[in-house]
Design a protein around this motif. Structure first.
Motif, PDB file in Angstrom:
ATOM      1  N   TYR A 177       0.851  -1.196   0.000  1.00  0.00           N
ATOM      2  CA  TYR A 177       0.000   0.000   0.000  1.00  0.00           C
ATOM      3  C   TYR A 177       0.881   1.239   0.000  1.00  0.00           C
ATOM      4  CZ  TYR A 177       1.036   0.102   5.034  1.00  0.00           C
ATOM      5  OH  TYR A 177       1.680   0.121   6.241  1.00  0.00           O
ATOM      6  N   ILE A 178       0.251   2.402  -0.034  1.00  0.00           N
ATOM      7  CA  ILE A 178       0.980   3.661   0.039  1.00  0.00           C
ATOM      8  C   ILE A 178       0.776   4.234   1.439  1.00  0.00           C
ATOM      9  CG2 ILE A 178       1.189   6.001  -0.870  1.00  0.00           C
ATOM     10  CD1 ILE A 178       2.176   3.815  -2.807  1.00  0.00           C
ATOM     11  N   ALA A 179       1.887   4.385   2.162  1.00  0.00           N
ATOM     12  CA  ALA A 179       1.845   4.986   3.507  1.00  0.00           C
ATOM     13  C   ALA A 179       1.929   6.496   3.340  1.00  0.00           C
ATOM     14  CB  ALA A 179       3.013   4.475   4.342  1.00  0.00           C
ATOM     15  N   GLU A 180       0.980   7.201   3.929  1.00  0.00           N
ATOM     16  CA  GLU A 180       0.912   8.655   3.753  1.00  0.00           C
ATOM     17  C   GLU A 180       1.176   9.362   5.082  1.00  0.00           C
ATOM     18  OE1 GLU A 180      -2.448  10.243   1.725  1.00  0.00           O
ATOM     19  OE2 GLU A 180      -2.687   8.516   0.398  1.00  0.00           O
ATOM     20  N   THR A 181       2.070  10.359   5.048  1.00  0.00           N
ATOM     21  CA  THR A 181       2.336  11.180   6.231  1.00  0.00           C
ATOM     22  C   THR A 181       2.427  12.640   5.818  1.00  0.00           C
ATOM     23  OG1 THR A 181       4.686  10.709   5.904  1.00  0.00           O
ATOM     24  CG2 THR A 181       3.559   9.408   7.584  1.00  0.00           C
ATOM     25  N   ARG A 190       4.964   6.856   0.660  1.00  0.00           N
ATOM     26  CA  ARG A 190       5.964   5.797   0.582  1.00  0.00           C
ATOM     27  C   ARG A 190       5.300   4.466   0.294  1.00  0.00           C
ATOM     28  NH1 ARG A 190       9.393   6.101   6.001  1.00  0.00           N
ATOM     29  NH2 ARG A 190       7.399   6.769   6.865  1.00  0.00           N
ATOM     30  N   LEU A 191       6.037   3.640  -0.449  1.00  0.00           N
ATOM     31  CA  LEU A 191       5.595   2.282  -0.680  1.00  0.00           C
ATOM     32  C   LEU A 191       5.777   1.509   0.625  1.00  0.00           C
ATOM     33  CD1 LEU A 191       4.705   0.583  -3.130  1.00  0.00           C
ATOM     34  CD2 LEU A 191       7.110   0.067  -3.524  1.00  0.00           C
ATOM     35  N   ALA A 192       4.748   0.770   1.030  1.00  0.00           N
ATOM     36  CA  ALA A 192       4.814   0.022   2.288  1.00  0.00           C
ATOM     37  C   ALA A 192       4.204  -1.349   2.080  1.00  0.00           C
ATOM     38  CB  ALA A 192       4.085   0.773   3.386  1.00  0.00           C
ATOM     39  N   ILE A 193       4.591  -2.269   2.950  1.00  0.00           N
ATOM     40  CA  ILE A 193       4.095  -3.635   2.833  1.00  0.00           C
ATOM     41  C   ILE A 193       3.823  -4.184   4.223  1.00  0.00           C
ATOM     42  CG2 ILE A 193       6.381  -4.748   2.878  1.00  0.00           C
ATOM     43  CD1 ILE A 193       5.357  -6.579   0.598  1.00  0.00           C
ATOM     44  N   MET A 194       2.837  -5.054   4.330  1.00  0.00           N
ATOM     45  CA  MET A 194       2.549  -5.692   5.612  1.00  0.00           C
ATOM     46  C   MET A 194       1.904  -7.055   5.366  1.00  0.00           C
ATOM     47  SD  MET A 194      -0.749  -3.445   6.800  1.00  0.00           S
ATOM     48  CE  MET A 194      -2.319  -3.572   5.945  1.00  0.00           C
ATOM     49  N   GLN A 201       4.791  -4.412   9.418  1.00  0.00           N
ATOM     50  CA  GLN A 201       4.727  -3.281   8.482  1.00  0.00           C
ATOM     51  C   GLN A 201       6.128  -2.756   8.206  1.00  0.00           C
ATOM     52  OE1 GLN A 201       1.677  -0.386   9.391  1.00  0.00           O
ATOM     53  NE2 GLN A 201       0.254  -1.975  10.065  1.00  0.00           N
ATOM     54  N   GLN A 202       6.423  -2.583   6.921  1.00  0.00           N
ATOM     55  CA  GLN A 202       7.744  -2.099   6.503  1.00  0.00           C
ATOM     56  C   GLN A 202       7.576  -1.068   5.396  1.00  0.00           C
ATOM     57  OE1 GLN A 202      10.574  -5.126   5.103  1.00  0.00           O
ATOM     58  NE2 GLN A 202       9.129  -6.605   5.933  1.00  0.00           N
ATOM     59  N   TYR A 203       8.503  -0.121   5.344  1.00  0.00           N
ATOM     60  CA  TYR A 203       8.506   0.851   4.251  1.00  0.00           C
ATOM     61  C   TYR A 203       9.538   0.430   3.220  1.00  0.00           C
ATOM     62  CZ  TYR A 203       5.855   3.365   7.694  1.00  0.00           C
ATOM     63  OH  TYR A 203       4.904   3.699   8.617  1.00  0.00           O
ATOM     64  N   ARG A 434     -11.762  -2.291   9.334  1.00  0.00           N
ATOM     65  CA  ARG A 434     -10.597  -1.440   9.118  1.00  0.00           C
ATOM     66  C   ARG A 434      -9.328  -2.261   9.327  1.00  0.00           C
ATOM     67  NH1 ARG A 434      -8.212   3.365  12.119  1.00  0.00           N
ATOM     68  NH2 ARG A 434      -6.179   3.292  11.124  1.00  0.00           N
ATOM     69  N   LEU A 435      -8.354  -2.091   8.427  1.00  0.00           N
ATOM     70  CA  LEU A 435      -7.040  -2.720   8.587  1.00  0.00           C
ATOM     71  C   LEU A 435      -6.127  -1.686   9.235  1.00  0.00           C
ATOM     72  CD1 LEU A 435      -6.994  -4.200   5.052  1.00  0.00           C
ATOM     73  CD2 LEU A 435      -6.384  -5.576   7.003  1.00  0.00           C
ATOM     74  N   GLN A 436      -5.549  -2.041  10.370  1.00  0.00           N
ATOM     75  CA  GLN A 436      -4.742  -1.074  11.118  1.00  0.00           C
ATOM     76  C   GLN A 436      -3.392  -0.858  10.426  1.00  0.00           C
ATOM     77  OE1 GLN A 436      -5.902   0.620  13.734  1.00  0.00           O
ATOM     78  NE2 GLN A 436      -7.845  -0.500  13.711  1.00  0.00           N
ATOM     79  N   THR A 437      -3.051   0.407  10.214  1.00  0.00           N
ATOM     80  CA  THR A 437      -1.738   0.754   9.678  1.00  0.00           C
ATOM     81  C   THR A 437      -1.131   1.832  10.565  1.00  0.00           C
ATOM     82  OG1 THR A 437      -2.884   2.240   8.155  1.00  0.00           O
ATOM     83  CG2 THR A 437      -2.128   0.160   7.258  1.00  0.00           C
ATOM     84  N   GLN A 438       0.207   1.939  10.538  1.00  0.00           N
ATOM     85  CA  GLN A 438       0.888   2.898  11.418  1.00  0.00           C
ATOM     86  C   GLN A 438       0.638   4.338  10.985  1.00  0.00           C
ATOM     87  OE1 GLN A 438       4.738   1.242  10.862  1.00  0.00           O
ATOM     88  NE2 GLN A 438       4.528  -0.205  12.550  1.00  0.00           N
ATOM     89  N   THR A 439       0.387   4.522   9.682  1.00  0.00           N
ATOM     90  CA  THR A 439       0.165   5.871   9.158  1.00  0.00           C
ATOM     91  C   THR A 439      -1.147   5.848   8.378  1.00  0.00           C
ATOM     92  OG1 THR A 439       1.229   5.318   7.071  1.00  0.00           O
ATOM     93  CG2 THR A 439       2.655   6.167   8.804  1.00  0.00           C
ATOM     94  N   ASP A 440      -1.526   7.000   7.837  1.00  0.00           N
ATOM     95  CA  ASP A 440      -2.604   6.995   6.850  1.00  0.00           C
ATOM     96  C   ASP A 440      -2.168   6.086   5.701  1.00  0.00           C
ATOM     97  OD1 ASP A 440      -4.112   8.721   8.312  1.00  0.00           O
ATOM     98  OD2 ASP A 440      -3.695  10.490   7.096  1.00  0.00           O
TER      99      ASP A 440
END
Lengths: 451, 181
Positions: A177-181, A190-194, A201-203, A434-440
């Protein structure tokens, strides 16, 4: 056994029947609340001198995976009567019937002399009083390295899910997914994967360039996505293992909206030249690309059918964005209306339709619909019949399918100004989560089942 | 006169010595009214107001372009048509570019957040291209004009309302090189 199967059969009949044409009636059935989850008991896996905390973690992940489907109800351990379960001894079924449990999973966790770990388990049908065979065997034993314990848990959950539902598994997968901050006017993407359950979760990219719309290859080893690297928006290939990024093709214009073909040998994408967007396919081995649409309207967001014969895409050739299907070789196609055309329109509802994604089963297309001031995730038959809207919000966008075609992941902005979050919904329209992610987070894509 | 001063000094020393030896002298309030003296010097000359002429941005600079020409055109919903106001701005851009022939520009097409990402990338490209075509029709050399689409990725107004969306549907002409500053 019968009871479990009947409960699940009901669930899937409900889901399957919804794909039939009479949509209005079926929407009611989805929300009428007749569906009852099947009660499952999964006591913490047993240990014999091994790490109890690890055994509990593994059991927790198995329970969480199965509970997340909405198809099962996890029985409260406090209600369990039989405490002396053993992997190799038939459980006292009466003790489990009395707490109205249909299925019972008995597992055992071991630490092996070579440093690896092993988990064995059996699935019992409480009412039939017999073990449920998995791949013909009365149980399974899986081994791995200790740091890989989550995957073993997902594989166990996958086995149980597959055995009880008859569906292909999907827990041992990942989501990119795309992690947004950052603030709205200076967003960092940023490109992120989990893992599919949100763990690990990793960037994958540092965020210097805006990146968008990642999609998995069928091997789950590569991702194709769009990046503004060097100030030019273009499609790239990213190798998850090596972290290597590679520009795809040598197009004069912007390339975007990439997606792998089903065999992984090609990438479909859009190129915009002098303001006009058309669809191309690029062979990854020969690096040759071929133009598939040639129309003054916008043609974008291609997605290939599982048999490789057809492509669904977005076009505004009719005045507003709508979904069209064309033959993958560009030859004329016989449309549901009876006429022959280079592409057949399949959406005619009020509003606009975009981001089509062909289901892995081949019979449905998931899409984003915009109508009035609302956005929806929906599905429609490839013949344009049986449109069903599964979700609705201020912004719901960008669906992708679980590899078994049962669950759809997408992103949502719940209200004006709210950041995007990842959500999933069952094909039946139930179980929105909802799938929990560290960022938007936005632009989710589901991997195939890991090897 | 000198003699009496010395005497006084001796007396002060004595007194102060005495003070050290005994308890501190009480603080006495002096009730004499304090005379207020205005120390402001009398004005010597009237203040003259000078008219400062605005110099404005340097001709040919980025600010000159931004302030005196206009760097953005705005589109209607789901549209890429240039209205009369947009055409006026682009005519000024073309004239300015004619005056500064070494300038190169990048035209970015932007969309509001009420559309899907990939369609908006295509729409943004179309918007940028329409601006370029119009500038070229006014005599700007096409090799001086690059285009890019940001879709809905580069909003300039953070709100989620009609007014912000209208601002975010724009074609943005950015000077990339050749300006005087």
């Amino acid at each position: 056994m019968k009871r479990i199967l009947m409960a699940l059969a009901t669930a899937f009949l409900l889901a399957t029947s919804i794909a039939l044409p009479s949509a209005a009636q079926l929407q009611v059935r989805v929300t009428d609340g007749n569906f009852t989850p099947t009660p499952l008991a999964i006591p913490d896996f047993q240990i014999s001198g091994a790490d109890a905390a690890m055994a509990k973690q593994i059991s927790d992940v198995v329970r969480a995976d199965l509970a997340s489907t909405g198809l099962f109800e996890m029985q409260n351990p406090a209600s369990f009567i039989q405490k002396d379960l053993s992997l190799d001894v038939q459980p006292r079924f009466a003790d489990w019937k009395i707490i109205k449990t249909d299925g019972l999973v008995v597992g055992a966790y071991e630490e092996l002399p070579d440093g690896k770990i092993a988990v064995s388990f059996r699935l019992w049908d409480v009412y039939a009083g017999e073990v449920m065979r998995i791949n013909g065997q009365p149980g399974r034993r899986l081994t791995t390295t200790p740091d890989n314990w989550r995957r073993i848990s997902h594989k166990i959950a996958d086995s149980i899910y597959q055995r009880l539902t008859g569906e292909d598994p999907y827990f041992d997968t990942r989501i990119v997914y795309i992690a947004e901050t950052g603030p709205k006017l200076a967003r960092v993407k940023r490109l992120a994967i989990m893992d599919s359950d949100g763990a690990n979760q990793q960037y994958l990219t540092p965020g210097r360039n805006t990146v968008l719309t990642p999609r998995f290859s069928p091997s789950a080893q590569e991702i194709t996505y769009m990046s503004y690297e060097g100030g030019k928006p273009r499609v790239y290939l990213f190798n998850i293992e090596t972290g290597r990024q590679e520009l795809l093709g040598n197009f004069p214009g912007m390339t975007f909206a990439p997606r792998f073909s089903r065999d992984g040998q090609s990438v479909l994408m859009t190129q915009a030249e002098r303001g006009n967007s058309d669809i191309y396919i690029m062979n990854l081995r020969t690096r040759e690309s071929r133009r598939l649409t040639d129309h003054p309207a916008i043609d974008t967001s291609p997605s290939m059918s599982p048999d490789g014969n057809s492509i669904v895409f977005t076009s505004d050739r009719g005045g507003s964005p709508q979904l069209y299907i064309m033959n993958a070789d560009g030859s004329p196609r016989t449309c549901p209306s009876g006429g022959r055309d280079s592409a057949c329109r399949i959406t005619f509802g009020k509003g606009s339709y975009s981001t089509p994604v062909w289901s892995p089963r081949g019979d449905l297309v998931a899409f984003t619909k915009q109508s009035g001031s609302r956005f929806y995730i929906g599905v429609i038959g490839t013949d344009g019949k049986g449109e069903r809207l599964l979700t609705e919000a201020y912004l719901d966008e960008g669906p992708d399918w679980s590899p078994n075609g049962r669950v759809i992941v997408y992103f949502r902005e719940s209200r004006p100004g709210a950041g995007p979050q990842l959500w999933s919904v069952d094909l039946s329209g139930r179980n929105e989560q909802r799938l929990q992610t560290q960022t938007d987070a936005s632009d989710p894509a589901w991997s195939p089942l890991l090897q | 006169m000198q003699k009496s001063l010395k005497l006084t000094a001796a007396a002060v020393v004595l007194i102060s010595l005495g003070a050290c030896a005994s308890k501190p002298a009480p603080v006495v309030e002096d009730t004499t009214p304090v005379e207020v003296v205005d120390t402001t010097p009398a004005p010597t000359a009237p203040v003259v107001e000078e008219v400062v002429k605005p110099t404005g941005p340097l001709a040919g600079s980025l600010d000159d372009f931004r302030v005196n020409v206009g760097e953005r055109v705005y589109y209607d919903l789901n549209n890429y048509r240039l209205d009369a106001d947009d055409q006026e701005i682009l005519k000024r851009q073309a004239a300015w570019l004619a005056s500064y022939p070494s300038v190169r520009i990048l035209v970015a097409g932007n969309c509001d957040e009420r559309g899907t990402r990939e369609y908006n990338l295509a729409l943004g490209e179309r918007r940028a291209s329409v601006v370029k075509d119009y500038l070229v029709s006014l005599g700007v050399d096409p090799s001086r004009v690059d285009t890019i689409s940001y879709g809905k990725e580069r909003p300039i107004a953070a709100g989620s309302d009609e007014q912000s969306w209208a601002l975010n549907r724009n074609g943005f002409t950015q000077i990339v090189s050749g300006s005087t500053s």
